[in-house]
Design an enzyme around this catalytic site. Structure first.
Site, PDB file in Angstrom:
ATOM      1  N   ARG A  95       0.766  -1.283   0.140  1.00 48.72           N
ATOM      2  CA  ARG A  95       0.105   0.275  -0.028  1.00 48.72           C
ATOM      3  C   ARG A  95       0.758   1.379   0.094  1.00 48.72           C
ATOM      4  NH1 ARG A  95      -1.769   1.308   4.375  1.00 48.72           N
ATOM      5  NH2 ARG A  95      -1.157  -0.550   5.390  1.00 48.72           N
ATOM      6  N   TYR A 110      -1.529  -3.138  -6.846  1.00 51.52           N
ATOM      7  CA  TYR A 110      -1.409  -4.052  -5.549  1.00 51.52           C
ATOM      8  C   TYR A 110      -2.392  -3.927  -4.552  1.00 51.52           C
ATOM      9  CZ  TYR A 110       0.996  -6.953  -2.573  1.00 51.52           C
ATOM     10  OH  TYR A 110       1.155  -7.806  -1.589  1.00 51.52           O
ATOM     11  N   GLY A 137      -4.318  -3.590  -1.264  1.00 47.22           N
ATOM     12  CA  GLY A 137      -5.060  -2.525  -0.799  1.00 47.22           C
ATOM     13  C   GLY A 137      -5.258  -1.360  -1.542  1.00 47.22           C
ATOM     14  N   LYS A 163      -9.522  -2.013   1.978  1.00 47.75           N
ATOM     15  CA  LYS A 163      -9.307  -0.919   3.095  1.00 47.75           C
ATOM     16  C   LYS A 163     -10.196   0.406   2.372  1.00 47.75           C
ATOM     17  CE  LYS A 163      -6.519  -2.979   5.704  1.00 47.75           C
ATOM     18  NZ  LYS A 163      -5.953  -4.218   5.667  1.00 47.75           N
ATOM     19  N   SER A 170       1.194  -6.961  11.740  1.00 46.26           N
ATOM     20  CA  SER A 170       1.308  -7.127  13.077  1.00 46.26           C
ATOM     21  C   SER A 170       0.421  -8.138  13.910  1.00 46.26           C
ATOM     22  CB  SER A 170       1.138  -5.627  13.684  1.00 46.26           C
ATOM     23  OG  SER A 170       1.809  -4.838  13.148  1.00 46.26           O
ATOM     24  N   LYS A 223      -2.859  -9.870  13.043  1.00 40.87           N
ATOM     25  CA  LYS A 223      -4.399 -10.022  13.305  1.00 40.87           C
ATOM     26  C   LYS A 223      -4.732 -11.374  12.646  1.00 40.87           C
ATOM     27  CE  LYS A 223      -5.298  -6.441  10.792  1.00 40.87           C
ATOM     28  NZ  LYS A 223      -4.013  -6.086  10.776  1.00 40.87           N
ATOM     29  N   THR A 224      -4.168 -11.687  11.366  1.00 40.94           N
ATOM     30  CA  THR A 224      -4.639 -13.061  10.698  1.00 40.94           C
ATOM     31  C   THR A 224      -4.143 -14.146  11.559  1.00 40.94           C
ATOM     32  OG1 THR A 224      -4.505 -11.976   8.475  1.00 40.94           O
ATOM     33  CG2 THR A 224      -4.264 -14.216   8.678  1.00 40.94           C
ATOM     34  N   ASN A 225      -2.939 -13.852  12.084  1.00 43.10           N
ATOM     35  CA  ASN A 225      -2.414 -15.123  12.885  1.00 43.10           C
ATOM     36  C   ASN A 225      -3.126 -15.244  14.219  1.00 43.10           C
ATOM     37  OD1 ASN A 225       0.514 -16.457  12.021  1.00 43.10           O
ATOM     38  ND2 ASN A 225       0.255 -14.470  10.960  1.00 43.10           N
ATOM     39  N   ASP A 245      -9.585  -9.509   9.269  1.00 42.11           N
ATOM     40  CA  ASP A 245      -8.766  -8.208   9.075  1.00 42.11           C
ATOM     41  C   ASP A 245      -9.644  -7.166   9.598  1.00 42.11           C
ATOM     42  OD1 ASP A 245      -6.740  -6.586   7.908  1.00 42.11           O
ATOM     43  OD2 ASP A 245      -7.860  -6.242   6.168  1.00 42.11           O
TER      44      ASP A 245
HETATM   45  P1  GTP Z   1      -2.252  -7.349   7.615  1.00 38.07           P
HETATM   46  O1  GTP Z   1      -2.969  -8.547   6.973  1.00 38.07           O
HETATM   47  O2  GTP Z   1      -1.180  -6.637   6.852  1.00 38.07           O
HETATM   48  O3  GTP Z   1      -3.314  -6.358   8.067  1.00 38.07           O
HETATM   49  O4  GTP Z   1      -1.427  -8.200   8.833  1.00 38.07           O
HETATM   50  P2  GTP Z   1      -1.951  -8.703   9.916  1.00 38.07           P
HETATM   51  O5  GTP Z   1      -1.933  -7.802  11.264  1.00 38.07           O
HETATM   52  O6  GTP Z   1      -2.980  -9.685   9.900  1.00 38.07           O
HETATM   53  O7  GTP Z   1      -0.599  -9.556  10.526  1.00 38.07           O
HETATM   54  P3  GTP Z   1      -0.245 -11.102  10.318  1.00 38.07           P
HETATM   55  O8  GTP Z   1      -0.937 -12.149  11.329  1.00 38.07           O
HETATM   56  O9  GTP Z   1      -0.219 -11.741   9.043  1.00 38.07           O
HETATM   57  O10 GTP Z   1       1.351 -11.227  10.954  1.00 38.07           O
HETATM   58  C1  GTP Z   1       2.442 -10.268  10.418  1.00 38.07           C
HETATM   59  C2  GTP Z   1       3.649 -11.024  10.691  1.00 38.07           C
HETATM   60  O11 GTP Z   1       4.029 -11.190  12.004  1.00 38.07           O
HETATM   61  C3  GTP Z   1       3.669 -12.465   9.939  1.00 38.07           C
HETATM   62  O12 GTP Z   1       4.924 -12.672   9.529  1.00 38.07           O
HETATM   63  C4  GTP Z   1       3.496 -13.025  11.166  1.00 38.07           C
HETATM   64  O13 GTP Z   1       4.330 -14.459  11.280  1.00 38.07           O
HETATM   65  C5  GTP Z   1       4.152 -12.144  12.430  1.00 38.07           C
HETATM   66  N1  GTP Z   1       3.361 -12.641  13.539  1.00 38.07           N
HETATM   67  C6  GTP Z   1       2.106 -12.769  13.988  1.00 38.07           C
HETATM   68  N2  GTP Z   1       1.803 -13.177  15.111  1.00 38.07           N
HETATM   69  C7  GTP Z   1       3.243 -13.065  15.861  1.00 38.07           C
HETATM   70  C8  GTP Z   1       3.202 -13.377  17.027  1.00 38.07           C
HETATM   71  O14 GTP Z   1       2.488 -13.538  18.034  1.00 38.07           O
HETATM   72  N3  GTP Z   1       4.715 -13.300  17.583  1.00 38.07           N
HETATM   73  C9  GTP Z   1       5.524 -13.087  16.398  1.00 38.07           C
HETATM   74  N4  GTP Z   1       6.921 -12.915  16.982  1.00 38.07           N
HETATM   75  N5  GTP Z   1       5.310 -12.727  15.034  1.00 38.07           N
HETATM   76  C10 GTP Z   1       4.128 -12.673  14.780  1.00 38.07           C
HETATM   77  C1  SPV Z   2      -2.728  -4.156   5.006  1.00 42.03           C
HETATM   78  O1  SPV Z   2      -1.898  -3.548   4.632  1.00 42.03           O
HETATM   79  O2  SPV Z   2      -3.492  -3.874   6.493  1.00 42.03           O
HETATM   80  C2  SPV Z   2      -3.265  -5.440   4.494  1.00 42.03           C
HETATM   81  C3  SPV Z   2      -2.872  -5.668   3.154  1.00 42.03           C
HETATM   82  O3  SPV Z   2      -4.098  -6.154   5.010  1.00 42.03           O
HETATM   83  S1  SPV Z   2      -3.639  -4.370   1.881  1.00 42.03           S
HETATM   84  O4  SPV Z   2      -4.938  -5.140   1.674  1.00 42.03           O
HETATM   85  O5  SPV Z   2      -2.802  -4.290   1.006  1.00 42.03           O
HETATM   86  O6  SPV Z   2      -4.066  -3.186   2.688  1.00 42.03           O
HETATM   87 MN    MN Z   3      -3.846  -9.933   7.771  1.00 40.58          MN
END
Ligand code: GTP
Ligand code: SPV
Ligand code: MN
Length: 618
Positions: free
Chosen positions: A100, A233, A235, A242, A286, A288-290, A313
């Site tokens: 983004r 790309y 978002g 978004k 940071s 969320k997905t995890n 998300d």
């Molecule tokens: P967007 O989709 O961009 O909004 O991101 P998100 O908030 O969904 O983050 P996501 O869960 O994809 O995690 C982003 C990165 O952080 C990945 O490389 C994960 O492996 C890592 N990560 C997620 N949870 C943890 C955690 O609890 N500890 C650590 N060390 N890394 C984490």
């Molecule tokens: C983010 O950047 O928070 C994403 C990826 O989830 S994007 O869809 O590019 O905004």
């Molecule tokens: Mn995510």
């Protein structure tokens, strides 16, 4: 219509008219809502007049096979090893277009910069249209113009919303077909809604100097118009995400009395059968997905702790009879790939094992996708995300490489995913990447102080948006890049939403990302975060103790007594509130809050003063 296609010029639009006239979606829609069908017909026609495509294709079925076939032929998709990753493909973005771009993202109004506040870029509507019109004009010459009517949210939900994205890019279409609902199943919801957000996306020449992601909340009869050019790309180009579900939605939510948040949403199941719905707002890349896909560690799983997914998300929250209910406006994941493995996130690995579009990952000699963190070692032969032979320098997969997969492939999707009423939420988590200061978790003393905790989030930037990574910046509620109006008013709206709730969610600050002096994470994170959620559920159901500190309640160390592999000393460090550190944090917070001037709610200053006083007395 939003733009004069060719002021003063008469064009023969009969060819376009007959292409659009064949649409079954439009004719079915007409039976449900004639006005909305006619208005969509007109919008498509006028957009075509401006963009001058070779032909128009309406996406009115969720069958992706023809689209994929065409993309394989043009090389826009590469087939992955079909034994290992059936029905899965790789797409490589243009190298200048991999995240983004916040500097190119604008909220445009006919008022002033004050409408959007200090955290957004603003442009006057007229000026923006003057810049965009020539970029759009004839930009689809020789190309196909796809029209994608989509639905956000559970089918038939009064909390859902309709949108239409017009784009020349098949990859964008393919992604939209996964992350939103399309096809005949949405016609009724779409018609009954009676209006839609319109998004116009054109690749143009991918000139990064003329890249714009613009939002016009006032246009399209006040429903909102989005125009995105010179980017393909994520978002920037998947306008349902978004742009619509957050930037356009936040502004409308503030007027209509609901909330559009950058939050994952899960249902936490306790051994005794209690279910607690918890949201988490963390900035891009940071966690969320995890967290939304969390698996309990073995010791807790044995006892019966488990989690089910509603959203990874974005969450839309409506208050019904004083209770906040959340829905997921999306239907698929656009998730970060790097560091995803059977160790960190087995559920994600299962979800993306088939029927998945990968963007900007690396590829081994067997056509199997690869990324940093997937396995211990790099395969012998590897091609990086740009398609070059990987020589071991830099990253093989782009740090913002992504997977796109339907939520239906997720093994623990909540039964309530399709519930048009949503699920009742009991807790909000705010957090982000903080190598120091912020404890593993603390709970706010009140709703207002919870809003303060959200508003004072200062976290490290990530690869999800262009610019430097690892820089601390204020990112209130993980919404800095996604709030379509002045954040001071957004804060005020949060405070008022609390007033509307009889049962207010408890609000927490969490931080999985504390590091030691060598830069290693102190907390193992991922499945271990279940111990933190267990305390949250305990608090919600008045079972767990909290210790008062300057910023809120922290769990007693005993709450984490059964955590394996983390030294008790580390746990107590993670739970310690550094009162002095928070005092300086609040100074930083104060100068950030001051940038909003008089628009900043006095009520939030009051919460701020309370916390600040406590940092002086504790
Ligand atoms: P967007 O989709 O961009 O909004 O991101 P998100 O908030 O969904 O983050 P996501 O869960 O994809 O995690 C982003 C990165 O952080 C990945 O490389 C994960 O492996 C890592 N990560 C997620 N949870 C943890 C955690 O609890 N500890 C650590 N060390 N890394 C984490
Ligand atoms: C983010 O950047 O928070 C994403 C990826 O989830 S994007 O869809 O590019 O905004
Ligand atoms: Mn995510």
């Amino acid at each position: 219509m939003f733009i004069d296609a060719e002021p003063g010029a008469e064009r023969d639009l009969s060819g376009y008219k007959s292409m659009i006239g064949k649409s079954e979606f439009l004719s079915d829609l007409r039976r449900i809502n004639r006005e909305v069908s006619d208005s969509l017909f007109e919008d498509i026609l006028q957009t075509a007049a401006l963009l001058a495509p070779e032909n128009i294709v309406m996406i009115e079925s969720d069958d992706r096979s023809d689209l994929i076939k065409g993309m394989l032929e043009t090389g826009m998709l590469l087939e992955l090893n079909q034994n290992e990753y059936p029905d899965s493909y790789l797409h490589r973005s243009n190298v200048n277009d991999v995240a983004r771009s916040e500097k190119d993202t604008f909220i445009c109004t006919t008022g002033s910069a004050d409408d959007v506040g200090p955290t957004n870029n603003w442009m006057h509507t007229e000026k923006a249209l003057k810049i965009l019109t020539p970029l759009l004009r004839n930009s689809m010459n020789g190309k196909t113009m796809y029209v994608v009517p989509y639905w956000l949210g559970p089918k038939g939900s009064s909390f859902g919303d309709a949108g239409v994205e017009i784009t020349n890019n098949a990859y964008v279409v393919l992604n939209l077909m996964i992350i939103t609902k399309v096809g005949p199943e949405i016609t009724e919801s779409f018609g009954k809604k009676g209006s839609y957000v319109l998004g116009v996306h054109s690749t143009c020449t991918l000139d990064s100097q003329n890249r714009y992601i613009t939002h016009f909340p006032e246009l399209n009869d006040g429903k909102g118009l989005i125009i995105s050019v010179n980017t393909d790309y994520g978002g920037n180009a998947l306008l349902s995400k978004k742009c619509h579900a957050l930037r356009i939605a936040t502004r409308r939510a503030s007027r209509e009395g609901w909330m559009a948040e950058h939050m994952m949403l899960i249902g936490l199941n306790e051994p005794d059968g209690t279910k607690t719905y918890i949201t988490g707002a963390f900035p891009s890349s940071s966690g969320k997905t995890n967290l939304s896909m969390i698996v309990a560690p073995e010791e807790l799983k044995k006892l019966g702790w488990a989690s089910e997914l509603i959203s990874d998300d974005i969450t839309w929250i409506n208050v019904v009879n004083g209770v906040p209910f959340g829905i997921n406006p999306e239907s698929g994941f656009f998730g970060v790939v790097p560091q995803t493995s059977y160790k960190t996130n087995p559920n994600a690995m299962k979800t993306i094992k088939s029927n998945t579009v990968f963007t900007n990952v690396a590829l081994d000699s067997n056509g199997v996708p690869f990324w940093e963190g997937k396995e211990e070692k790099y395969p012998d032969e590897l091609w990086d995300w740009t398609g070059k032979k990987f020589d071991g320098t830099g990253k093989a997969a782009h740090p913002n490489s992504r997977f796109t997969t339907s939520v239906r492939q997720y093994p623990y999707l909540s039964q309530d995913f399709d519930n048009p009423s949503g699920v009742p939420i009991s807790a909000f988590l705010y957090g982000g990447r903080r190598r120091d200061l912020v404890p593993l978790i603390y709970e706010s003393y009140s709703w207002d102080e919870g809003v303060l905790i959200g508003a004072m989030q200062r976290v490290e930037t990530t690869a999800a948006s262009t610019g430097q990574v690892g820089i601390l910046r204020n990112d209130p509620m993980a919404m800095r890049p996604f709030t379509g109006y002045n954040m001071a008013r957004y804060f005020d709206h949060h405070l008022k939403m609390g007033d509307a709730m009889k049962i207010k969610p408890r609000i927490y600050n969490v931080n999985w990302f504390r590091k030691d002096t060598e830069g290693k994470f102190l907390w193992p994170g991922y499945s271990y975060n279940m111990y933190v959620l267990r305390w949250v559920a305990g608090r919600v159901h008045s079972k767990a103790k909290g210790i008062e500190t300057a910023v809120g309640y922290v769990p007693p160390v005993e709450e984490f007594r059964d955590v394996k592999g983390v030294l008790p000393k580390v746990i107590s460090d993670l739970l310690r509130v550094d009162t002095k550190g928070f005092r300086s944090e609040l100074e930083e917070t104060e100068s950030f809050f001051k940038t909003f001037g008089t628009a900043f709610p006095e009520r939030l200053w009051a919460a701020f003063r309370k916390m600040k006083e406590r940092t002086e007395s504790f």
